[in-house]
Design a protein around this motif. Structure first.
Motif, mmCIF file in Angstrom:
data_model
loop_
_atom_site.group_PDB
_atom_site.id
_atom_site.type_symbol
_atom_site.label_atom_id
_atom_site.label_comp_id
_atom_site.label_asym_id
_atom_site.label_seq_id
_atom_site.Cartn_x
_atom_site.Cartn_y
_atom_site.Cartn_z
ATOM 1 N N THR A 15 0.851 -1.184 0.000
ATOM 2 C CA THR A 15 0.000 0.000 0.000
ATOM 3 C C THR A 15 0.886 1.234 0.000
ATOM 4 O O THR A 15 1.881 1.294 0.735
ATOM 5 N N ALA A 16 0.553 2.206 -0.846
ATOM 6 C CA ALA A 16 1.337 3.440 -0.925
ATOM 7 C C ALA A 16 0.496 4.516 -1.588
ATOM 8 O O ALA A 16 -0.534 4.238 -2.211
ATOM 9 N N GLY A 17 0.934 5.756 -1.458
ATOM 10 C CA GLY A 17 0.226 6.867 -2.088
ATOM 11 C C GLY A 17 0.958 8.166 -1.853
ATOM 12 O O GLY A 17 2.160 8.177 -1.548
ATOM 13 N N TYR A 18 0.228 9.261 -2.007
ATOM 14 C CA TYR A 18 0.804 10.600 -1.895
ATOM 15 C C TYR A 18 -0.043 11.413 -0.923
ATOM 16 O O TYR A 18 -1.274 11.400 -1.001
ATOM 17 N N ASP A 19 0.642 12.130 -0.023
ATOM 18 C CA ASP A 19 -0.056 12.896 1.000
ATOM 19 C C ASP A 19 -1.034 11.963 1.732
ATOM 20 O O ASP A 19 -0.625 10.975 2.308
ATOM 21 N N ARG A 20 -2.307 12.269 1.682
ATOM 22 C CA ARG A 20 -3.283 11.426 2.391
ATOM 23 C C ARG A 20 -4.076 10.512 1.457
ATOM 24 O O ARG A 20 -5.048 9.877 1.883
ATOM 25 N N SER A 21 -3.676 10.442 0.206
ATOM 26 C CA SER A 21 -4.405 9.613 -0.750
ATOM 27 C C SER A 21 -3.716 8.265 -0.909
ATOM 28 O O SER A 21 -2.485 8.162 -0.883
ATOM 29 N N THR A 22 -4.517 7.217 -1.077
ATOM 30 C CA THR A 22 -4.006 5.876 -1.314
ATOM 31 C C THR A 22 -4.097 5.565 -2.799
ATOM 32 O O THR A 22 -5.167 5.678 -3.402
ATOM 33 N N VAL A 23 -2.963 5.177 -3.395
ATOM 34 C CA VAL A 23 -2.927 4.818 -4.811
ATOM 35 C C VAL A 23 -2.789 3.307 -4.975
ATOM 36 O O VAL A 23 -3.527 2.683 -5.724
ATOM 37 N N LEU A 24 -1.832 2.728 -4.272
ATOM 38 C CA LEU A 24 -1.679 1.275 -4.266
ATOM 39 C C LEU A 24 -2.450 0.725 -3.079
ATOM 40 O O LEU A 24 -2.236 1.149 -1.938
ATOM 41 N N ASP A 25 -3.327 -0.230 -3.346
ATOM 42 C CA ASP A 25 -4.244 -0.706 -2.306
ATOM 43 C C ASP A 25 -4.135 -2.218 -2.140
ATOM 44 O O ASP A 25 -5.037 -2.972 -2.459
ATOM 45 N N GLY A 46 -2.391 3.287 -10.991
ATOM 46 C CA GLY A 46 -1.313 3.076 -10.031
ATOM 47 C C GLY A 46 -0.070 2.406 -10.570
ATOM 48 O O GLY A 46 0.842 2.079 -9.799
ATOM 49 N N LYS A 47 0.016 2.207 -11.878
ATOM 50 C CA LYS A 47 1.159 1.486 -12.445
ATOM 51 C C LYS A 47 2.480 2.211 -12.174
ATOM 52 O O LYS A 47 3.454 1.613 -11.700
ATOM 53 N N SER A 48 2.538 3.500 -12.499
ATOM 54 C CA SER A 48 3.771 4.258 -12.281
ATOM 55 C C SER A 48 4.081 4.400 -10.800
ATOM 56 O O SER A 48 5.255 4.377 -10.395
ATOM 57 N N THR A 49 3.041 4.527 -9.980
ATOM 58 C CA THR A 49 3.267 4.604 -8.535
ATOM 59 C C THR A 49 3.893 3.316 -8.026
ATOM 60 O O THR A 49 4.774 3.337 -7.153
ATOM 61 N N LEU A 50 3.471 2.181 -8.562
ATOM 62 C CA LEU A 50 4.080 0.916 -8.169
ATOM 63 C C LEU A 50 5.566 0.898 -8.532
ATOM 64 O O LEU A 50 6.410 0.519 -7.708
ATOM 65 N N LEU A 57 11.291 5.511 -4.453
ATOM 66 C CA LEU A 57 10.993 6.925 -4.660
ATOM 67 C C LEU A 57 9.664 7.332 -4.043
ATOM 68 O O LEU A 57 9.379 8.521 -3.912
ATOM 69 N N VAL A 58 8.839 6.364 -3.703
ATOM 70 C CA VAL A 58 7.617 6.571 -2.929
ATOM 71 C C VAL A 58 7.679 5.600 -1.751
ATOM 72 O O VAL A 58 8.006 4.418 -1.927
#
Length: 238
Positions: A15-25, A46-50, A57-58
């Protein structure tokens, strides 16, 4: 006792994301040594976030990332790079004022590596012809080759590629496919985020599809290509 090899990459409930948002769940993913997995999905899933999370980097909020069985969750990008992971980012992100030779010299620092500047130039002879040229004056295809060369010089066992076909002519995309096939034969595992289905199908033996931050479908490339209804439902393509 199991003789199954340790995965080159194993992602567990990430699980990961930016600020308070979840991108990878809760992403779960496995990639065998020397394997190639095409990661597909619509924009914004969420591909690039992964890719960025795997590279450090995240920062993930939960879950684990294992590289060759070693836990690298939340480690710095330089630590992950030394563990054998290389990134070819979307948009290439080369340094325009530096020459090709300067890029390769910076990336190739270190000793005892399998990939050297000479071996990379043998693989990518077009770059040998451009050694003195500033990277900003290269064509899009040449810049992509430089981005791959820079990644190779870190001597990776796993290469993460984010949309390497972006903005390139079909003939250049075919060259990229041939290059990635060569890397696979050299034992480099590949995680390929791509919108160009031809490239993904040519390079990868497995396909995974992301939707809303999760892996929702995985199949061999042969089975995925034959299942047109699923491809249309998940990707909106015929």
């Amino acid at each position: 006792m199991s003789t199954e090899p340790v995965p080159a990459l194993e992602v567990q409930a990430l699980t990961a994301g930016y600020d308070r948002s979840t991108v990878l769940d809760g992403v779960d993913l496995r990639l065998a040594p020397g394997g190639a997995l095409g990661l597909l999905g619509r924009n914004g899933v969420g591909k690039s976030t992964l890719i960025m999370t795997l590279m450090g980097l995240v920062t993930p909020t939960s879950g684990r990332v294992l590289l060759d069985g070693r836990d690298t969750t939340g480690r710095r990008p330089d630590v992950i790079a030394r563990a054998g992971v290389a990134l070819v980012p979307q948009g290439r992100r080369i340094w325009a004022p530096l020459t090709v030779a300067e890029h390769l010299a910076l990336a190739g620092r270190g000793h005892g590596r399998r990939w050297t500047v000479d071996s990379v130039l043998d693989l990518l002879p077009r770059l040998r012809e451009r050694l003195a040229q500033p990277a900003g004056r290269l064509s899009g295809g040449e810049q992509q080759m430089l981005a791959v060369a820079r990644a190779l010089l870190t001597d990776p066992r796993l290469m993460l590629l984010d949309e390497p076909s972006d903005g390139l002519a079909p003939a250049i995309v075919d060259q990229i496919a041939g290059l990635l096939g060569t890397l696979r034969r050299e034992g480099v595992a590949i995680l390929l985020v791509e919108q160009d289905l031809h490239l993904a199908f040519t390079v990868c033996d497995e396909i995974a599809v992301m939707e809303k931050g999760r892996i929702v479908h995985r199949a061999t490339t042969t089975r995925f290509r034959a299942d047109r209804a699923t491809a249309h439902r998940l990707l909106g393509v015929a």
